[in-house]
Design a protein around this motif. Structure first.
Motif, PDB file in Angstrom:
ATOM      1  N   SER A  42       0.595  -1.238   0.461  1.00 48.36           N
ATOM      2  CA  SER A  42       0.490   0.089   0.250  1.00 48.36           C
ATOM      3  C   SER A  42       1.029   1.455   0.015  1.00 48.36           C
ATOM      4  O   SER A  42       0.583   2.277  -0.610  1.00 48.36           O
ATOM      5  CB  SER A  42      -0.148  -0.309   1.196  1.00 48.36           C
ATOM      6  N   LYS A  69      -3.680   0.145  -6.838  1.00 56.03           N
ATOM      7  CA  LYS A  69      -5.043  -0.505  -6.426  1.00 56.03           C
ATOM      8  C   LYS A  69      -6.520  -0.545  -6.877  1.00 56.03           C
ATOM      9  O   LYS A  69      -6.901   0.650  -7.231  1.00 56.03           O
ATOM     10  CB  LYS A  69      -5.174  -0.408  -4.997  1.00 56.03           C
ATOM     11  N   TYR A  76      -5.165  -5.897  -5.600  1.00 58.94           N
ATOM     12  CA  TYR A  76      -4.675  -4.924  -6.935  1.00 58.94           C
ATOM     13  C   TYR A  76      -4.252  -6.064  -7.913  1.00 58.94           C
ATOM     14  O   TYR A  76      -4.322  -6.798  -8.387  1.00 58.94           O
ATOM     15  CB  TYR A  76      -2.874  -4.566  -6.003  1.00 58.94           C
ATOM     16  N   ALA A 105      -3.720  -8.604  -0.896  1.00 58.38           N
ATOM     17  CA  ALA A 105      -2.897  -7.747  -0.461  1.00 58.38           C
ATOM     18  C   ALA A 105      -1.140  -8.604   0.158  1.00 58.38           C
ATOM     19  O   ALA A 105      -0.473  -7.374   0.151  1.00 58.38           O
ATOM     20  CB  ALA A 105      -2.498  -6.843   1.155  1.00 58.38           C
TER      21      ALA A 105
END
Length: 499
Positions: A42, A69, A76, A105
């Motif tokens: 992230s 994302k 993603y 993730a």
């Protein structure tokens, strides 16, 4: 004759630069104590990067990587694109690849879609994780083929191989092991990565971590910067290089490629022997010494290979045109196995079946059916340096190189009830005065394998054919990458058929 290097263009240029560069020590030096680096998906410092690709001293293409994302799913999305232009026998070969991977993730694979375009043929691979299976649809020649692969534990797409170390630890000596799905080979492969250095070089700005990666028997060396981007990579024993650059420079390859007249593929794949072989298509027996090899070629009724001191000695053509007898205990198993269709050999396709019926008619003799199929190919399929993904591509385009001829021959033979397998290796080229990589076939005639070369129209091949591996899928061909650019051949003895 077909002069095949590519092996699917070296497994799509070794799945976009996948093999070990052996000349690293000449350009890299230690950069001292490395920082502790571990990124979060992230918070990656980048969302895209471009790389330029150089093969055999000439710039041939680029790759483009993006990661975003998806606000809707929380996953993603990785999108990759690669384009190459190479010259082969005076013809420009254009290869274009596009891929999309949806990942969680933790980088694990959710679903994917890949497209491969080469010389007018297209291959599509799409699918996703469904519980304990990876369900994949592969479309070649317009015909879908479903693949179901059992999966236990975590599975990743091959697009995250460069991302995995920055997210899981770049500490010196750290080792990572995981499994990926490779769209190029349509298979699940084991990946091992190890952080082996922290270095600097005139080849890139700043310092970078050196990562050694092994997958499917192949190796790659990559330098990854502190921001997590791969800044430099060596491939195919240093013959191919990829390096980080801006988008304008990366895509400029088109102008460079149009000026590049170098036959990169032929130069890279040609294995020159110590002496010329006259009239190679009439050679009945050949004995050679192979050096620079890491594995022993197969021995069977066609050839015998054994290690002698520091070389491998192989003798071909001991049983002219006959690959040796098969034991009764394995005969039925082989018949069942080599009558089955595959992604590359669609022997159950209605158009293939209809054509096979029209070619062989009511012929009951296996030898006669083989001869009829070879004659049809000779009159209807052009020999051209055109790469394909499957037998249906050849039937639609009506032209192909050696692997395409072998695909279509194998499909027609299986449809005609002849158990047939593809083989790959090297054959002598009188034009180039050396050995080039080549594909042909073996058909089961009674209890014996008959060695057949559809490209040359040979129902009994000449003895300059050196078999290295068997198989029709790209994953079967990957061991050949160990031979390309390394093997050396010395001719020990040659015999020709009597007039």
């Amino acid at each position: 004759m077909s002069r095949r290097l590519d092996l699917y263009l070296a497994a799509i240029l070794s799945a976009l630069t996948f093999a070990l560069g052996g000349c690293a020590s000449a350009y890299f030096r230690d950069a001292g104590s490395p920082p502790e680096i571990r990124h979060e998906l992230s918070r990656l410092p980048f969302s895209e990067y471009w790389t330029g690709i150089v093969f055999n001293g000439e710039k041939i293409g680029f790759t483009h990587f993006t990661i975003r994302k998806d606000a809707g799913t929380g996953r993603y999305e990785i999108r990759s694109e690669a384009s190459f232009v190479l010259r082969f026998l005076g013809i420009e070969k254009k290869i274009h690849l596009k891929s999309r991977d949806a990942i969680e993730a933790d980088l694990t694979l959710a679903d994917f879609s890949y497209e491969y375009h080469i010389d007018g043929s297209e291959l599509q691979v799409a699918g996703g994780r469904q519980g304990g299976e990876l369900v994949v649809t592969i479309i070649s020649g317009g015909t879908p083929h479903q693949q179901r692969l059992p999966v236990e534990g975590k599975l990743y797409p091959s697009s995250v191989i460069a991302l995995y170390p920055p997210l899981h630890g770049l500490e010196m000596g750290r080792e990572h092991r995981y499994r990926v799905y490779s769209g190029e080979t349509q298979s699940i492969r084991e990946v091992t990565q190890r952080v082996t250095g922290y270095e600097q070089s005139e080849r890139f700005l700043g310092n970078a971590f050196k990562i050694e990666t092994a997958m499917g028997g192949q190796r790659v060396t990559t330098w990854i910067g502190p921001d997590g981007r791969p800044v430099f990579e060596l491939a195919l024993r240093g013959t191919m290089i990829s390096y980080l650059e801006d988008s304008a420079s990366a895509t400029r390859y088109l102008a460079l490629a149009s000026l590049n007249k170098k036959e990169s593929l032929v130069e890279y794949s040609l294995v020159r022997s110590d002496r010329a072989i006259d009239s190679p298509r009439s050679v009945s027996s050949l004995r050679v010494a192979l050096s620079g090899v890491s594995r022993l070629p197969p021995s069977d009724g066609w050839q015998r290979c054994e290690t002698e001191r520091e070389v491998v000695a192989c003798e071909m053509g001991r049983v002219a045109g006959d690959g040796g007898s098969v034991s009764a205990s394995t005969l039925e198993t082989l018949r069942a196995r080599y009558l089955q269709p595959s992604v590359a050999v669609q022997s159950n396709d209605p158009s293939i079946r209809r054509l096979a019926d029209s070619i062989v008619g009511g012929s009951a003799s296996t030898q006669d059916r083989i001869s009829r199929i070879l004659l049809w190919l000779e009159h209807n399929i052009e020999k051209a340096p055109i790469d394909v993904f499957s037998a249906l591509d050849v039937l639609q385009q009506r032209k192909a190189e050696c692997q395409g001829h072998a695909y279509l021959y194998t499909a027609l033979a299986r449809a005609a009830g002849i158990p047939t397998r593809m083989v790959n290796g090297m054959v002598y080229s009188e034009e180039f005065r050396g050995f080039l990589f080549h594909s042909w076939a073996e058909s089961l005639d009674g209890a014996s394998w008959r060695v057949v070369d559809p490209t040359f129209g040979q129902a009994a091949t000449d003895a300059t054919h050196i078999k290295l591996v068997e198989g029709e899928n790209l994953s079967d061909l990957l061991p050949l990458l160990d031979w390309v650019g390394k093997v050396q051949i010395r001719v020990l003895a040659v015999e020709h058929r009597k007039p």
